[in-house]
Design a protein around this motif. Structure first.
Motif, PDB file in Angstrom:
ATOM      1  N   HIS A 163      42.911   8.243  70.951  1.00 32.74           N
ATOM      2  CA  HIS A 163      41.878   7.703  70.073  1.00 32.74           C
ATOM      3  C   HIS A 163      40.511   8.319  70.392  1.00 32.74           C
ATOM      4  O   HIS A 163      39.770   8.723  69.487  1.00 32.74           O
ATOM      5  CB  HIS A 163      41.800   6.188  70.228  1.00 32.74           C
ATOM      6  N   TRP A 164      40.194   8.375  71.694  1.00 33.52           N
ATOM      7  CA  TRP A 164      38.906   8.939  72.079  1.00 33.52           C
ATOM      8  C   TRP A 164      38.802  10.417  71.693  1.00 33.52           C
ATOM      9  O   TRP A 164      37.742  10.882  71.265  1.00 33.52           O
ATOM     10  CB  TRP A 164      38.695   8.777  73.586  1.00 33.52           C
ATOM     11  N   TRP A 170      38.105  10.673  67.871  1.00 28.94           N
ATOM     12  CA  TRP A 170      36.723  10.370  67.495  1.00 28.94           C
ATOM     13  C   TRP A 170      35.742  11.393  68.061  1.00 28.94           C
ATOM     14  O   TRP A 170      34.703  11.663  67.447  1.00 28.94           O
ATOM     15  CB  TRP A 170      36.356   8.953  67.936  1.00 28.94           C
ATOM     16  N   TRP A 173      33.160  13.491  65.733  1.00 29.08           N
ATOM     17  CA  TRP A 173      31.733  13.654  66.051  1.00 29.08           C
ATOM     18  C   TRP A 173      31.341  15.126  66.061  1.00 29.08           C
ATOM     19  O   TRP A 173      30.294  15.497  65.534  1.00 29.08           O
ATOM     20  CB  TRP A 173      31.449  13.021  67.411  1.00 29.08           C
ATOM     21  N   THR A 231      29.507   8.620  63.111  1.00 28.66           N
ATOM     22  CA  THR A 231      30.800   8.379  63.781  1.00 28.66           C
ATOM     23  C   THR A 231      31.005   6.888  64.039  1.00 28.66           C
ATOM     24  O   THR A 231      32.105   6.358  63.829  1.00 28.66           O
ATOM     25  CB  THR A 231      30.856   9.158  65.113  1.00 28.66           C
ATOM     26  N   TYR A 268      31.944   5.229  60.701  1.00 26.84           N
ATOM     27  CA  TYR A 268      33.353   5.435  60.321  1.00 26.84           C
ATOM     28  C   TYR A 268      34.288   4.638  61.223  1.00 26.84           C
ATOM     29  O   TYR A 268      35.256   4.028  60.755  1.00 26.84           O
ATOM     30  CB  TYR A 268      33.698   6.929  60.408  1.00 26.84           C
ATOM     31  N   ALA A 269      33.991   4.652  62.533  1.00 26.53           N
ATOM     32  CA  ALA A 269      34.861   3.943  63.475  1.00 26.53           C
ATOM     33  C   ALA A 269      34.831   2.439  63.234  1.00 26.53           C
ATOM     34  O   ALA A 269      35.862   1.759  63.329  1.00 26.53           O
ATOM     35  CB  ALA A 269      34.442   4.263  64.911  1.00 26.53           C
ATOM     36  N   HIS A 282      38.460   1.019  62.381  1.00 24.81           N
ATOM     37  CA  HIS A 282      39.049   0.131  63.392  1.00 24.81           C
ATOM     38  C   HIS A 282      38.923  -1.330  62.983  1.00 24.81           C
ATOM     39  O   HIS A 282      39.828  -2.128  63.265  1.00 24.81           O
ATOM     40  CB  HIS A 282      38.359   0.356  64.746  1.00 24.81           C
TER      41      HIS A 282
END
Length: 340
Positions: free
Chosen positions: A14-15, A18, A22, A46, A49-50, A54
């Motif tokens: 996930h990180w 993202w 970015w 970012t 969107y997250a 989420h």
């Protein structure tokens, strides 16, 4: 051997995703806005969107929509998109106007409208994210099942050193003991049946419920030998069918923990009540024991309960019910799961 992916590996994925988002936004902005503005705005976009992806995929969908709370879900989506769009619009305008604009601009509501439209498009993308997340979760569970099955097979192979020789020896001892001590011979027979269960039945995905019941009864008969003052065991079975199948070793955890932690060996007042009921396509299994006066750990705990929960989740998802609680002087453990 390949180890199954863990929750930590999914978090790393996930990180990384993202971080990639970015970087893409940053590279698209740096040509027009310069380095400082691009760093700030890429971070804001970012987060925007997250928040929507989420928020919808990890919270609103599973907690509202999938539980049939449609009206609450629609209202929550509207609030989410409104808060995210307004926050992004106001934040970007404020930062740009005060930090980077050569001449301050007048705020126009068209900014908010544009971000709301962008939020709707991002909201639609969140469904694709949810589908991908469900796919990887299912894949991870499948790999865990395969891994556990492989480990069980390896452990079984290690424990199967000349089992037939051992069974034949037990049978010979049984016939010798039967002449002098029929009760001892009967216990040897139960021990032999338990060992055959471990070798022949436990590796299977499912076994007959009658076989599982016999295993429980054999186990309890042997455990009673260790209780100095005896124990009163009442095992009630209702509506159980001969053609029912259950995963092996699924019911033993409650019974095993009673004998480990729920028996007062200095008391003559030990009783165990066990119910096994089939109803509406499910099996209900409950154990009840009187808690010892001496402080002990009562009921399934530690690795036993944790392993049972993990196994039930892999087998039945969220269609099972597992509960343990103290009620007065008794400790009660119950399990309900689909049969066949």
């Amino acid at each position: 051997m390949k180890w199954p992916p863990t929750q930590m590996s999914l978090m790393r994925m996930h990180w990384l995703v993202w971080a990639g988002v970015w970087i893409i936004i940053f590279l698209s902005l740096i040509g027009m806005d310069g380095l400082p503005a691009s760093l700030i705005f890429a971070s804001i976009y970012t987060v925007f969107y997250a928040l929507i992806i989420h928020g919808n995929a990890n919270y609103l969908l599973p907690r509202l929509y999938r539980k049939g709370r449609i009206k609450a879900y629609v209202a929550a989506v509207i609030v989410l998109l409104s808060v995210a769009g307004i926050s992004k619009g106001m934040g970007v305008f404020f930062i740009y106007n005060n930090w980077f604009a050569e001449q301050k601009e007048t705020f126009r509501y068209i900014y908010i409208f544009n971000y709301l439209v962008a939020g709707v498009l991002t909201y639609i993308l969140s469904f694709l994210y949810r589908i991908a997340l469900d796919y990887f979760t299912l894949k991870r569970h499948t790999e865990e099942i395969i891994f556990q099955k492989t480990q069980a097979e390896l452990n079984l192979l290690k424990s199967q050193a000349q089992p037939h020789f051992l069974f034949n020896t037990l049978n010979n001892i049984y016939y010798e003991a039967y002449r002098e001590a029929p009760r001892t011979a009967h216990l040897i027979e139960r021990l032999s049946e338990i060992m055959r269960y471990f070798v022949d039945e436990s590796p299977k995905e499912k076994v007959l419920l009658s076989t599982e019941i016999q295993f429980l009864e054999n186990y309890m008969a042997l455990e009673k030998i260790r209780i100095r003052h005896g124990v009163d065991i009442r095992f009630i079975k209702e509506s159980c069918r001969a053609d029912d199948y259950v995963p092996p070793m699924l019911l033993i955890t409650f019974v095993e923990n009673i004998f480990k932690h729920g028996i007062d060996k200095s008391s003559s007042d030990n009783a165990i009540d066990i119910w096994l009921v089939r109803s509406n396509g499910s099996l209900y299994f409950e154990t009840r024991n009187k808690m010892p006066q001496q402080p002990q750990i009562n009921g399934p705990s530690g690795f036993g309960l944790k392993n049972l929960q993990q196994r039930l989740t892999l087998l039945y998802g969220d269609t099972y019910e597992l509960n343990t609680n103290a009620s007065g002087p008794y400790f009660i453990a119950s399990l309900k799961f689909p049969v066949n």
